[in-house]
Write a protein that holds these residues in place. Structure first.
Motif, PDB file in Angstrom:
ATOM      1  N   LYS A 196     -42.431 -66.062  95.770  1.00 42.10           N
ATOM      2  CA  LYS A 196     -42.914 -64.717  96.102  1.00 42.10           C
ATOM      3  C   LYS A 196     -44.385 -64.586  95.731  1.00 42.10           C
ATOM      4  O   LYS A 196     -45.172 -63.988  96.479  1.00 42.10           O
ATOM      5  CB  LYS A 196     -42.085 -63.680  95.343  1.00 42.10           C
ATOM      6  CG  LYS A 196     -42.422 -62.241  95.710  1.00 42.10           C
ATOM      7  CD  LYS A 196     -41.487 -61.289  94.995  1.00 42.10           C
ATOM      8  CE  LYS A 196     -41.809 -59.841  95.376  1.00 42.10           C
ATOM      9  NZ  LYS A 196     -40.909 -58.878  94.688  1.00 42.10           N
ATOM     10  N   GLY A 238     -42.293 -65.900 100.510  1.00 41.92           N
ATOM     11  CA  GLY A 238     -41.007 -65.214 100.564  1.00 41.92           C
ATOM     12  C   GLY A 238     -40.228 -65.459  99.301  1.00 41.92           C
ATOM     13  O   GLY A 238     -40.763 -65.807  98.253  1.00 41.92           O
ATOM     14  N   GLY A 239     -38.922 -65.343  99.369  1.00 42.70           N
ATOM     15  CA  GLY A 239     -38.076 -65.518  98.199  1.00 42.70           C
ATOM     16  C   GLY A 239     -38.204 -64.315  97.299  1.00 42.70           C
ATOM     17  O   GLY A 239     -38.755 -63.277  97.636  1.00 42.70           O
ATOM     18  N   GLY A 240     -37.706 -64.484  96.099  1.00 41.71           N
ATOM     19  CA  GLY A 240     -37.802 -63.420  95.120  1.00 41.71           C
ATOM     20  C   GLY A 240     -36.911 -62.238  95.424  1.00 41.71           C
ATOM     21  O   GLY A 240     -37.070 -61.162  94.882  1.00 41.71           O
ATOM     22  N   ASP A 241     -35.929 -62.413  96.312  1.00 38.36           N
ATOM     23  CA  ASP A 241     -35.075 -61.292  96.644  1.00 38.36           C
ATOM     24  C   ASP A 241     -34.131 -60.993  95.495  1.00 38.36           C
ATOM     25  O   ASP A 241     -33.728 -61.849  94.744  1.00 38.36           O
ATOM     26  CB  ASP A 241     -34.282 -61.568  97.922  1.00 38.36           C
ATOM     27  CG  ASP A 241     -33.440 -62.815  97.805  1.00 38.36           C
ATOM     28  OD1 ASP A 241     -34.036 -63.913  97.862  1.00 38.36           O
ATOM     29  OD2 ASP A 241     -32.220 -62.695  97.624  1.00 38.36           O
ATOM     30  N   GLY A 261     -46.678 -66.159  98.212  1.00 36.62           N
ATOM     31  CA  GLY A 261     -46.559 -65.612  99.555  1.00 36.62           C
ATOM     32  C   GLY A 261     -45.644 -66.383 100.473  1.00 36.62           C
ATOM     33  O   GLY A 261     -45.807 -66.348 101.693  1.00 36.62           O
ATOM     34  N   SER A 285     -37.674 -68.464  92.680  1.00 36.50           N
ATOM     35  CA  SER A 285     -37.774 -67.318  93.577  1.00 36.50           C
ATOM     36  C   SER A 285     -39.074 -66.537  93.342  1.00 36.50           C
ATOM     37  O   SER A 285     -39.786 -66.171  94.282  1.00 36.50           O
ATOM     38  CB  SER A 285     -36.563 -66.411  93.365  1.00 36.50           C
ATOM     39  OG  SER A 285     -36.675 -65.239  94.127  1.00 36.50           O
ATOM     40  N   CYS A 286     -39.403 -66.317  92.062  1.00 33.93           N
ATOM     41  CA  CYS A 286     -40.618 -65.558  91.735  1.00 33.93           C
ATOM     42  C   CYS A 286     -41.876 -66.345  92.093  1.00 33.93           C
ATOM     43  O   CYS A 286     -42.877 -65.762  92.539  1.00 33.93           O
ATOM     44  CB  CYS A 286     -40.625 -65.203  90.248  1.00 33.93           C
ATOM     45  SG  CYS A 286     -39.386 -63.956  89.798  1.00 33.93           S
ATOM     46  N   TYR A 304     -43.678 -60.891  86.274  1.00 29.10           N
ATOM     47  CA  TYR A 304     -42.320 -60.433  86.574  1.00 29.10           C
ATOM     48  C   TYR A 304     -41.535 -60.206  85.282  1.00 29.10           C
ATOM     49  O   TYR A 304     -41.264 -61.131  84.523  1.00 29.10           O
ATOM     50  CB  TYR A 304     -41.597 -61.448  87.458  1.00 29.10           C
ATOM     51  CG  TYR A 304     -42.246 -61.610  88.815  1.00 29.10           C
ATOM     52  CD1 TYR A 304     -42.120 -60.642  89.800  1.00 29.10           C
ATOM     53  CD2 TYR A 304     -43.006 -62.745  89.104  1.00 29.10           C
ATOM     54  CE1 TYR A 304     -42.721 -60.780  91.034  1.00 29.10           C
ATOM     55  CE2 TYR A 304     -43.618 -62.901  90.340  1.00 29.10           C
ATOM     56  CZ  TYR A 304     -43.473 -61.909  91.299  1.00 29.10           C
ATOM     57  OH  TYR A 304     -44.074 -62.062  92.524  1.00 29.10           O
ATOM     58  N   CYS A 363     -46.264 -66.167  86.457  1.00 29.79           N
ATOM     59  CA  CYS A 363     -45.007 -65.544  86.894  1.00 29.79           C
ATOM     60  C   CYS A 363     -44.332 -64.818  85.742  1.00 29.79           C
ATOM     61  O   CYS A 363     -43.794 -63.718  85.905  1.00 29.79           O
ATOM     62  CB  CYS A 363     -44.062 -66.602  87.458  1.00 29.79           C
ATOM     63  SG  CYS A 363     -44.439 -67.097  89.154  1.00 29.79           S
ATOM     64  N   SER A 403     -31.638 -63.252  92.614  1.00 30.07           N
ATOM     65  CA  SER A 403     -31.855 -63.092  91.192  1.00 30.07           C
ATOM     66  C   SER A 403     -30.583 -62.602  90.524  1.00 30.07           C
ATOM     67  O   SER A 403     -30.221 -63.043  89.441  1.00 30.07           O
ATOM     68  CB  SER A 403     -32.993 -62.111  90.926  1.00 30.07           C
ATOM     69  OG  SER A 403     -34.187 -62.596  91.487  1.00 30.07           O
TER      70      SER A 403
END
Length: 353
Positions: free
Chosen positions: A325, A330-333, A328, A321-322, A71, A67, A337
């Motif tokens: 994501k 979801g999250g990471g919105d 798979g 969150s990452c 990211y 991650c 963040s």
């Protein structure tokens, strides 16, 4: 060995309980199953637990590293230290837990005396890096939130220097047994390896090494963690008192208090049994003890590869969150963040008046 019988002291291991043999080498943990120390079910239960730690610890720490690489928003100075913590944990889970699983499954240390030295060194190194990373995280939070150096800004270069510091200190702690100050031998039920704290041996000077580890690798990091987090709590309480009308400040103070308690308890669960048992053995030479209990401190220290990232990574909104994501789920919105970043910024600005 029975009491009163002559004993042969092997160079590469020591079984600290009375055994029914004149020659301890015949029961070498490198050659024969150690069924004289515990039942087969005990060994297999430990093997299952080690496999669990290996799978979960390796997965979560590898995901933390991936991650951070993927990211860009995770590459902050604090997250560099969390990445370093994951690397130390990964060394413990990939080497210590996997070797432990294989050895407990076979009921003896199947990798031999050289494998014991390698496993003992790598696991001690990874454990020390993880331990000192926890102290560095506490120190970083103290610098950023309490601002003891005024307007000093903790930059990525400082974080990298702190990470290098943990590896240097880890080597200082783990390398001596390779060069004659103590030694790495099978411990507990003889299926994992660590420093020799069982014997009083002038050649290896084990007692001084155990005291060195206790002071340098337990007492100092623990004192650092307690000092830094206590100062953090005091700063947050002062801010909450000054802004008694602010619900967000009161909430932040409660969250920080909870975080501090969890972090300190996690550190103690990981290292207090190991340090306490080592000191007990050093101060009670000759007293017999159940090796099943001697195995538990080593297991607790290895399981830190699982609960350290849970405390320090999964409770971090950006990381969580990452990770979701990446797998798979979801999250990471960006909203979450952004909220997390804003929260960290607001808390970071809190300092003594």
């Amino acid at each position: 060995m029975k009491h009163g019988r002559p004993m042969e002291l092997p160079e590469d291991f020591w079984i600290p309980v009375p055994l029914d043999t004149n020659n301890i080498t015949t029961l070498s943990p490198f050659l024969v199953p150690q069924d004289h120390l515990a039942s087969s079910s005990t060994f297999y239960a430990m093997a299952v637990f080690m496999f669990f730690v290996f799978v979960v610890g390796t997965s979560i720490n590898t995901l933390t590293i991936l991650c951070t690489v993927k990211y860009k928003k995770l590459r902050s100075h604090l997250n560099y230290i969390l990445l370093n913590l994951a690397l130390g944990n990964l060394l413990v889970s990939c080497v210590g837990s996997l070797v432990g699983f294989c050895a407990f499954s076979a009921r003896y240390f199947i990798f031999g005396a050289l494998g014991c030295k390698i496993e003992g060194f790598l696991v001690t190194l990874g454990g020390m890096v993880s331990l000192w990373s926890l102290a560095v995280i506490a120190f970083e939070r103290w610098l950023v939130i309490c601002k003891p150096l005024g307007n000093f800004i903790f930059k990525p270069d400082h974080a990298i220097a702190c990470c290098v510091f943990t590896w240097v200190f880890g080597l200082i702690a783990s390398a001596p047994p390779l060069f004659g100050w103590s030694r790495y031998i099978p411990e507990g039920l003889q299926c994992s390896c660590g420093p020799d704290w069982y014997t009083t041996n002038n050649k290896f000077n084990n007692e001084s090494y155990v005291m060195f580890l206790f002071c340098f690798c337990f007492a100092v990091p623990l004192a650092t963690i307690i000092f830094c987090y206590s100062q953090l709590l005091i700063t947050m309480k002062m801010a909450a008192k000054a802004q008694a009308e602010s619900a967000s400040t009161q909430k932040a103070e409660k969250e920080v208090t909870r975080m501090v308690v969890v972090m300190v308890m996690g550190f103690l669960v990981c290292w207090l049994p190991y340090a306490s048992f080592a000191l007990w053995v050093v101060n009670h030479r000759g007293q017999t003890f159940d090796l099943r209990f001697a195995t538990m401190p080593a297991v607790f220290s290895k399981s830190s590869a699982v609960y350290n990232p849970i405390i320090y990574v999964l409770l971090n909104k950006q990381f969580r969150s990452c990770m979701m994501k990446m797998v798979g789920m979801g999250g990471g919105d960006d909203d979450e963040s952004s909220t997390s970043s804003t929260s960290v910024t607001e808390v970071s600005k809190v300092g003594p008046a």
